[in-house]
Design an enzyme around this catalytic site. Structure first.
Site, PDB file in Angstrom:
ATOM      1  N   SER A  55       0.903  53.691  -1.368  1.00 32.00           N
ATOM      2  CA  SER A  55      -0.037  54.560  -0.670  1.00 32.00           C
ATOM      3  C   SER A  55      -1.438  54.002  -0.841  1.00 32.00           C
ATOM      4  O   SER A  55      -1.774  53.455  -1.900  1.00 32.00           O
ATOM      5  CB  SER A  55       0.010  55.969  -1.265  1.00 32.00           C
ATOM      6  OG  SER A  55      -1.141  56.684  -0.861  1.00 32.00           O
ATOM      7  N   ARG A  61      -3.867  55.591  -1.397  1.00 34.05           N
ATOM      8  CA  ARG A  61      -4.568  56.401  -2.391  1.00 34.05           C
ATOM      9  C   ARG A  61      -4.101  56.167  -3.823  1.00 34.05           C
ATOM     10  O   ARG A  61      -4.651  56.771  -4.737  1.00 34.05           O
ATOM     11  CB  ARG A  61      -4.441  57.874  -2.025  1.00 34.05           C
ATOM     12  CG  ARG A  61      -5.405  58.258  -0.919  1.00 34.05           C
ATOM     13  CD  ARG A  61      -4.954  59.495  -0.217  1.00 34.05           C
ATOM     14  NE  ARG A  61      -6.011  60.078   0.585  1.00 34.05           N
ATOM     15  CZ  ARG A  61      -5.805  60.978   1.518  1.00 34.05           C
ATOM     16  NH1 ARG A  61      -4.586  61.383   1.764  1.00 34.05           N
ATOM     17  NH2 ARG A  61      -6.797  61.482   2.211  1.00 34.05           N
ATOM     18  N   ASP A  69       5.843  59.869   4.750  1.00 25.92           N
ATOM     19  CA  ASP A  69       5.224  61.145   5.138  1.00 25.92           C
ATOM     20  C   ASP A  69       6.201  61.880   6.042  1.00 25.92           C
ATOM     21  O   ASP A  69       5.979  62.008   7.256  1.00 25.92           O
ATOM     22  CB  ASP A  69       3.902  60.865   5.839  1.00 25.92           C
ATOM     23  CG  ASP A  69       2.971  60.091   4.937  1.00 25.92           C
ATOM     24  OD1 ASP A  69       2.510  60.668   3.945  1.00 25.92           O
ATOM     25  OD2 ASP A  69       2.743  58.897   5.190  1.00 25.92           O
ATOM     26  N   LEU A 101      -4.933  48.979   4.354  1.00 26.88           N
ATOM     27  CA  LEU A 101      -3.550  48.607   4.657  1.00 26.88           C
ATOM     28  C   LEU A 101      -2.809  48.073   3.434  1.00 26.88           C
ATOM     29  O   LEU A 101      -3.398  47.442   2.558  1.00 26.88           O
ATOM     30  CB  LEU A 101      -3.517  47.559   5.775  1.00 26.88           C
ATOM     31  CG  LEU A 101      -4.171  47.970   7.090  1.00 26.88           C
ATOM     32  CD1 LEU A 101      -4.036  46.846   8.127  1.00 26.88           C
ATOM     33  CD2 LEU A 101      -3.568  49.261   7.642  1.00 26.88           C
ATOM     34  N   GLN A 145      -8.473  66.029   9.486  1.00 30.00           N
ATOM     35  CA  GLN A 145      -7.278  66.297   8.677  1.00 30.00           C
ATOM     36  C   GLN A 145      -7.605  66.365   7.181  1.00 30.00           C
ATOM     37  O   GLN A 145      -6.719  66.555   6.355  1.00 30.00           O
ATOM     38  CB  GLN A 145      -6.197  65.257   8.937  1.00 30.00           C
ATOM     39  CG  GLN A 145      -6.525  63.884   8.422  1.00 30.00           C
ATOM     40  CD  GLN A 145      -5.540  62.855   8.923  1.00 30.00           C
ATOM     41  OE1 GLN A 145      -5.451  62.598  10.118  1.00 30.00           O
ATOM     42  NE2 GLN A 145      -4.781  62.280   8.024  1.00 30.00           N
ATOM     43  N   HIS A 170       2.298  49.847   5.626  1.00 28.14           N
ATOM     44  CA  HIS A 170       1.790  49.737   7.001  1.00 28.14           C
ATOM     45  C   HIS A 170       2.352  48.479   7.678  1.00 28.14           C
ATOM     46  O   HIS A 170       2.761  48.509   8.833  1.00 28.14           O
ATOM     47  CB  HIS A 170       0.263  49.627   7.001  1.00 28.14           C
ATOM     48  CG  HIS A 170      -0.444  50.784   6.370  1.00 28.14           C
ATOM     49  ND1 HIS A 170      -1.143  50.693   5.196  1.00 28.14           N
ATOM     50  CD2 HIS A 170      -0.566  52.080   6.764  1.00 28.14           C
ATOM     51  CE1 HIS A 170      -1.680  51.856   4.893  1.00 28.14           C
ATOM     52  NE2 HIS A 170      -1.344  52.728   5.834  1.00 28.14           N
ATOM     53  N   GLY A 222      -6.219  52.735   7.848  1.00 29.00           N
ATOM     54  CA  GLY A 222      -6.723  51.521   7.201  1.00 29.00           C
ATOM     55  C   GLY A 222      -6.301  51.461   5.747  1.00 29.00           C
ATOM     56  O   GLY A 222      -5.333  52.111   5.346  1.00 29.00           O
TER      57      GLY A 222
HETATM   58  P1  AMP Z   1      -1.908  56.196   6.424  1.00 26.27           P
HETATM   59  O1  AMP Z   1      -2.813  55.062   6.709  1.00 26.27           O
HETATM   60  O2  AMP Z   1      -1.729  56.453   4.982  1.00 26.27           O
HETATM   61  O3  AMP Z   1      -2.246  57.404   7.194  1.00 26.27           O
HETATM   62  O4  AMP Z   1      -0.466  55.787   6.933  1.00 26.27           O
HETATM   63  C1  AMP Z   1      -0.250  55.263   8.216  1.00 26.27           C
HETATM   64  C2  AMP Z   1       1.223  55.162   8.459  1.00 26.27           C
HETATM   65  O5  AMP Z   1       1.814  54.353   7.449  1.00 26.27           O
HETATM   66  C3  AMP Z   1       1.940  56.515   8.386  1.00 26.27           C
HETATM   67  O6  AMP Z   1       2.933  56.579   9.381  1.00 26.27           O
HETATM   68  C4  AMP Z   1       2.538  56.509   7.006  1.00 26.27           C
HETATM   69  O7  AMP Z   1       3.695  57.316   6.901  1.00 26.27           O
HETATM   70  C5  AMP Z   1       2.894  55.044   6.868  1.00 26.27           C
HETATM   71  N1  AMP Z   1       3.043  54.703   5.453  1.00 26.27           N
HETATM   72  C6  AMP Z   1       2.177  54.974   4.442  1.00 26.27           C
HETATM   73  N2  AMP Z   1       2.704  54.561   3.267  1.00 26.27           N
HETATM   74  C7  AMP Z   1       3.910  54.021   3.536  1.00 26.27           C
HETATM   75  C8  AMP Z   1       4.930  53.438   2.754  1.00 26.27           C
HETATM   76  N3  AMP Z   1       4.811  53.321   1.433  1.00 26.27           N
HETATM   77  N4  AMP Z   1       6.048  52.997   3.359  1.00 26.27           N
HETATM   78  C9  AMP Z   1       6.195  53.117   4.725  1.00 26.27           C
HETATM   79  N5  AMP Z   1       5.259  53.659   5.520  1.00 26.27           N
HETATM   80  C10 AMP Z   1       4.133  54.112   4.946  1.00 26.27           C
END
Ligand code: AMP
Length: 378
Positions: A248, A250, A213, A76, A104, A80, A74
């Site tokens: 990100s 975060r 990632d 987003l 995790q 994403h 989430g």
């Molecule tokens: P997360 O919600 O942060 O766990 O990310 C979910 C998915 O989105 C994972 O496959 C991440 O690698 C991908 N993701 C997160 N940030 C980015 C980004 N800046 N560009 C492309 N994919 C991303």
């Protein structure tokens, strides 16, 4: 679940964060009580429990609709959304999972303060779905959001977040032990476990992960291969802010002062990439200039006054084999390599009156990024 910026904090949460978390669960719970719920202004279904999702999945199979899964935690953002766009190109039905997976997160990490923005997320998904329909050229649509309860995901109760916790885990080694795994010993065990569960529940034909990632993508590919899972893994490029910082969920923890210095890692990796492009092949030739740049930038900051400066620590800058993430001394030109790094941005010193410190009072934030060094064509 999958971003690799780790928050190392035991501070109490800012009250605004607590409110956000509570509001998230209230709106999601209310939402899920509806019979056959969909996201407002869309036909996107919301599933919280496994049996209803399984039934829906069975119908997709009977209707000859292929299914793509985009797992997320989430909060987003455009990163994403780009994965969802990619999935909609070749899958009739795209499922987006939204689940902040407790296993995790290490015991001192940011599980409680992790940003939860259900209403905004669902609004973004509804808008994107309309765009996908208008664009043409897409095979499918966003068909469903899977936002499971922890009871559904961990039927025997969630195992603790400690390294020694007992439970049913998936561990993928050695890839899960190095780099991010070395600093966050339970992290990849949690990721592999939750992805195995999501894959078993959704039974996707294709799954989508971000290059941001990169170690996670290598681990997931290894898991799918070693457990004979018959799922195709696709990787989407890293989506960045205007200055190049990888997006990100975060980044909201950084605040203004640290945000200005957050490009240190990206800049160090770019310098290393430059050495490779100029013909450098050894570890020293490639990583030497990157480490030197990070050292200089750190030195520059330390000479500013405490109310201005930003302190950071480089956890690692790595040059690794693209299939295993094991360190290499010399890049094999036929394979290329992965340059990756992690930097811990420490909380700011001497916060100023009214200064934007970031979400939850600006805890330490771990930034990660990477660049793929492409094989050299002969
Ligand atoms: P997360 O919600 O942060 O766990 O990310 C979910 C998915 O989105 C994972 O496959 C991440 O690698 C991908 N993701 C997160 N940030 C980015 C980004 N800046 N560009 C492309 N994919 C991303």
């Amino acid at each position: 679940m999958f971003s690799r910026i780790n928050i190392l904090t035991t501070r109490p949460l800012a009250s605004s964060t607590r409110l956000t978390t509570r509001a998230f669960s209230t709106s999601l719970t209310r939402f899920a009580r509806a019979k056959d719920p969909t996201i407002p202004n869309s036909s996107i279904k919301v599933f919280r429990e496994i049996p209803a999702l399984r039934q829906w999945r069975k119908q997709q199979l009977l209707d000859h609709r292929n299914v793509g899964l985009v797992p997320t935690m989430g909060a987003l953002h455009a990163g994403h959304l780009s994965l969802i766009r990619m999935a909609a190109k070749t899958n009739s039905s795209v499922v987006v999972s939204i689940y902040v997976n407790p296993t995790q997160f290490g015991i001192n990490e940011d599980l409680d303060s992790y940003p939860k923005t259900w209403d905004r997320d669902t609004q973004m998904l509804a808008e994107l779905d309309r765009e996908l329909a208008d664009e043409g050229g897409n095979l499918g649509k966003i068909a469903a959001v899977f936002a499971p309860t922890t009871g559904a995901m961990y039927p025997s109760g969630p195992p603790g977040q400690e390294v020694a916790s007992k439970g049913s885990f998936v561990t993928i080694t050695p890839v899960g032990e190095v780099l991010e795994g070395a600093s966050r010993p339970t992290f990849f065990r949690g990721v592999a476990t939750v992805c195995m569960k999501l894959f078993n529940i959704v039974q996707p034909d294709n799954v989508y992960f971000g290059q941001k990632d990169i170690q996670q993508t290598v681990l997931i590919r290894q898991m799918v291969k070693d457990f004979c899972m018959g799922i195709n893994v696709e990787i989407g490029e890293t989506i960045r802010e205007a200055d190049g910082l990888a997006m990100s969920s975060r980044n909201v923890y950084l605040g203004e002062r640290r945000r200005k210095v957050a490009m240190v890692l990206r800049n160090a990796l770019r310098v290393a990439e430059g050495s490779y492009n100029l013909g450098g092949r050894s570890r020293d030739e490639i990583l030497g200039p990157a480490n030197e740049l990070a050292r200089l930038l750190s030195f520059e900051q330390l000479h500013l006054s405490p109310e201005e400066r930003v302190r950071f620590e480089v956890d690692y800058i790595s040059l690794a084999d693209p299939e295993t993430m094991m360190e290499v001394d010399v890049v094999d030109e036929s394979k290329g390599a992965i340059l990756s790094g992690a930097v811990k941005m420490l909380p700011v010193e001497d916060p100023q009156e009214g200064e934007d410190l970031g979400l939850a009072g600006g805890p330490a934030v771990r930034l990660i990024d990477n660049i793929i060094l492409k094989p050299v064509k002969v």
